[in-house]
Design a protein around this motif. Sequence first.
Motif, PDB file in Angstrom:
ATOM      1  N   THR A 166       0.847  -1.192   0.000  1.00 40.30           N
ATOM      2  CA  THR A 166       0.000   0.000   0.000  1.00 40.30           C
ATOM      3  C   THR A 166       0.876   1.233   0.000  1.00 40.30           C
ATOM      4  N   LEU A 167       0.577   2.154  -0.880  1.00 38.40           N
ATOM      5  CA  LEU A 167       1.210   3.473  -0.860  1.00 38.40           C
ATOM      6  C   LEU A 167       0.247   4.450  -0.209  1.00 38.40           C
ATOM      7  N   VAL A 168       0.705   5.138   0.834  1.00 35.07           N
ATOM      8  CA  VAL A 168      -0.078   6.189   1.476  1.00 35.07           C
ATOM      9  C   VAL A 168       0.571   7.519   1.104  1.00 35.07           C
ATOM     10  N   ALA A 169      -0.096   8.267   0.236  1.00 40.56           N
ATOM     11  CA  ALA A 169       0.433   9.546  -0.238  1.00 40.56           C
ATOM     12  C   ALA A 169       0.022  10.648   0.727  1.00 40.56           C
ATOM     13  N   CYS A 170       1.004  11.380   1.222  1.00 37.09           N
ATOM     14  CA  CYS A 170       0.737  12.453   2.188  1.00 37.09           C
ATOM     15  C   CYS A 170       1.027  13.818   1.579  1.00 37.09           C
ATOM     16  N   SER A 171       2.268  14.050   1.197  1.00 41.89           N
ATOM     17  CA  SER A 171       2.667  15.378   0.738  1.00 41.89           C
ATOM     18  C   SER A 171       2.590  15.542  -0.781  1.00 41.89           C
ATOM     19  N   PHE A 172       2.055  14.527  -1.468  1.00 47.21           N
ATOM     20  CA  PHE A 172       1.848  14.649  -2.914  1.00 47.21           C
ATOM     21  C   PHE A 172       0.532  13.948  -3.251  1.00 47.21           C
ATOM     22  N   PRO A 173      -0.216  14.447  -4.226  1.00 45.71           N
ATOM     23  CA  PRO A 173      -1.549  13.889  -4.512  1.00 45.71           C
ATOM     24  C   PRO A 173      -1.480  12.544  -5.223  1.00 45.71           C
ATOM     25  N   LEU A 174      -2.500  11.726  -4.978  1.00 46.13           N
ATOM     26  CA  LEU A 174      -2.558  10.426  -5.638  1.00 46.13           C
ATOM     27  C   LEU A 174      -2.646  10.564  -7.150  1.00 46.13           C
ATOM     28  N   GLU A 175      -3.277  11.643  -7.617  1.00 47.54           N
ATOM     29  CA  GLU A 175      -3.367  11.851  -9.064  1.00 47.54           C
ATOM     30  C   GLU A 175      -1.979  11.916  -9.686  1.00 47.54           C
ATOM     31  N   GLN A 176      -1.050  12.540  -8.985  1.00 40.69           N
ATOM     32  CA  GLN A 176       0.321  12.628  -9.482  1.00 40.69           C
ATOM     33  C   GLN A 176       0.974  11.250  -9.514  1.00 40.69           C
TER      34      GLN A 176
END
Length: 245
Positions: free
Chosen positions: A189-199
């Motif tokens: 699982t990748l949990v994106a915090c400081s960058f958006p999942l769209e990126q």
Amino acid sequence: MSTYVLVPGFWLGAWAWEKVTEPLREAGHRVYPLSLTGLGERAHLATPQTDLETHIADIVNLIRYEDLREVILVAHSGAAGAVTGAADRVPERIARVVFLDSGPQPDGMSQLDFGPPEHRAAMEARAAEHGGGLVPFPSWEEHEKAGASLEGLGPAERELMASRAVGQPLGTMAQPLRRTGGFGKVPKTLVACSFPLEQVHAMIEAGHPFFAEMAGSEWDFAALPTGHWPMFSRPDATVSVLLSV
């Protein structure tokens, strides 16, 4: 009941997970926050020979000697290399790897390979100046210049982090990771915090070398909008997302 092993990023120790560890335990789970060799309460063990393989062994030995199974292995930031390596060595013990504002380290690459040559040179120069093969904790201005979001970190959080952070062994940044194939079998699982999942998804579709392997069916994704240190900026949300996986 789940078993969590929490590995903090560069310069940090097990203490960084304090506001995450207790709520997970109160929810009935086994939780092992880990200070890697040379960090946290194990700062006195740092030597110029402390490298990525040392930190991989720290994680693998904890799992083996505590006889942990079905582990949810969490990597924050720079711990990605050690966690990727550990999951690769003992995939039969791992239920899922969670990358918290980080990502898997490719085979044959070091953490310093993610940046330009001048970044490597700067880290090596700082270690030489500091002595002992250690890279000191950067200033907040240096963190921001390197692209780390400080969102959610107030004066208290910054003071705590700066007061307890210690030098990061250069070898853990500079040694390339050697994978054997076991990592590919593990759910992730990748949990994106400081960058958006769209990126993230855009990079995957573009075949970016640091994101391409996330196209596999073993990957899940979650968003936790905050800065680069969610265990400090949004600890309750960090607990929630770890429970959700």
